[in-house]
Design a protein around this motif. Structure first.
Motif, PDB file in Angstrom:
ATOM      1  N   VAL A 100       0.846  -1.186  -0.012  1.00 27.89           N
ATOM      2  CA  VAL A 100      -0.187  -0.047   0.007  1.00 27.89           C
ATOM      3  C   VAL A 100       0.886   1.416   0.028  1.00 27.89           C
ATOM      4  N   ILE A 101       2.047   1.269   0.843  1.00 27.10           N
ATOM      5  CA  ILE A 101       2.743   2.589   0.898  1.00 27.10           C
ATOM      6  C   ILE A 101       3.301   3.103  -0.308  1.00 27.10           C
ATOM      7  N   PRO A 102       3.968   2.280  -1.165  1.00 31.28           N
ATOM      8  CA  PRO A 102       4.642   2.589  -2.357  1.00 31.28           C
ATOM      9  C   PRO A 102       3.384   3.248  -3.460  1.00 31.28           C
ATOM     10  N   MET A 103       2.387   2.451  -3.450  1.00 27.23           N
ATOM     11  CA  MET A 103       1.313   2.929  -4.203  1.00 27.23           C
ATOM     12  C   MET A 103       0.615   4.391  -3.882  1.00 27.23           C
ATOM     13  N   ALA A 104       0.732   4.270  -2.445  1.00 29.38           N
ATOM     14  CA  ALA A 104       0.350   5.765  -2.116  1.00 29.38           C
ATOM     15  C   ALA A 104       0.990   6.753  -1.955  1.00 29.38           C
ATOM     16  N   ILE A 105       2.382   6.757  -2.076  1.00 32.22           N
ATOM     17  CA  ILE A 105       3.478   7.620  -2.435  1.00 32.22           C
ATOM     18  C   ILE A 105       3.390   8.086  -4.077  1.00 32.22           C
ATOM     19  N   LEU A 106       3.349   6.943  -4.904  1.00 28.98           N
ATOM     20  CA  LEU A 106       3.220   7.316  -6.186  1.00 28.98           C
ATOM     21  C   LEU A 106       1.952   7.949  -6.529  1.00 28.98           C
TER      22      LEU A 106
END
Length: 291
Positions: free
Chosen positions: A15-21
């Motif tokens: 979730v975190i990488p997608m949220a950052i992107l």
């Protein structure tokens, strides 16, 4: 006392990488667009803050007014047609007919293809194949390329509805398959058949799916872009220019980056307001039907 369930590290890793992107490529550009809507930036060079000047000018701009009118016309017609036709097709596919799975696959093919690809194909059909067929068969109505006439929007509408049907049919099929067949058997005993059974039993039970389709359809059609650019480029003249097309053409090549940024913000607000109104109205309808 129950222990709190620990969230797996895999969840955070996904979730975190997608949220950052999402934040980098969506939220930040959106906020930048909002900021530039209060400036006079042309997309290059220097800029100055101008306050609400861009927003006040929008209400007296005939080009924006006409683009909003066409966008609403396209969105309303497409939303109604795609939901009515989609529900009819889904009802037919849900019935016990031969080759049902094959038909499902056939109806879903347009959704798998890109909107641009489909639009270019139909542009060729409207401009070359249909006039040739009309010439051979002596059908005057087919001889003229509809995309070059005042009826160009009908061609855009046709492609929009045809390409979108698969998604709506899929959602309606999912809704129809949740209906217990025992209810229909009881309805048959009470004499509720045909259209009466659909209105009194089927439609109330799939009302949430109808709400989903209506909101998603309207939102999507209000942002129509690909099919218009590929088929008519907003023409003839500006007859088929949607809001998104106007923002793109004037903002990136017309030196109106800040002004069209304000238009984009207005468009965002309009879509949010319409979506909220739809949800409120349709939710109340669901409560009335199921109450």
């Amino acid at each position: 006392m129950k222990k709190k369930k620990r969230i797996s590290l895999t969840f955070y890793a996904m979730v975190i990488p997608m949220a950052i992107l999402f934040f980098i490529f969506h939220t930040i550009p959106f906020l930048q667009g909002v900021f530039y809507s209060f400036t006079d930036w042309k997309g290059y060079g220097t800029w100055n803050l101008v306050g609400l000047r861009n927003y006040t000018h929008i209400f007296s701009d005939k080009n924006i007014y006409s683009s909003y009118l066409f966008t609403f016309k396209l969105a309303i017609c497409a939303t109604i047609l795609v939901n009515v036709i989609g529900l009819l097709i889904a009802s037919g596919l849900n019935a016990k007919i031969k080759c049902r799975n094959v038909l499902k696959a056939i109806y879903f093919i347009p959704y798998m293809l890109g909107t641009l690809i489909i639009s270019f194909v139909f542009k060729f059909v409207f401009s070359n194949i249909l006039p040739m067929v009309g010439e051979q068969l002596g059908i005057e109505a087919l001889r003229l390329n509809i995309l070059g006439t005042n009826q160009a929007w009908i061609g855009v509408l046709f492609v929009t509805v045809w390409q979108s049907l698969a998604f709506n049919v899929l959602i309606y099929l999912a809704g129809l398959q949740t209906v217990d067949q025992d209810i229909y058997e009881a309805a048959n005993l009470d004499g509720a058949v045909g259209f009466k059974r659909f209105m009194k039993i089927t439609f109330p039970l799939i009302a949430p799916f109808f709400t989903i389709n209506m909101v998603l359809s309207a939102r999507g059609y209000l942002m129509a872009f690909d099919q218009v650019m590929a088929m008519t480029d907003g023409g003839p003249g500006t007859l088929t220019t949607t809001i998104s097309v106007l923002i793109y053409k004037k903002g990136f090549s017309g030196g109106q980056f800040a002004y069209q940024s304000a238009n984009a913000v207005m468009m965002f607000v309009v879509i949010v307001v319409i979506s909220i109104i739809q949800l409120k109205v349709l939710d109340k309808r669901e409560e009335t039907i199921n109450g």
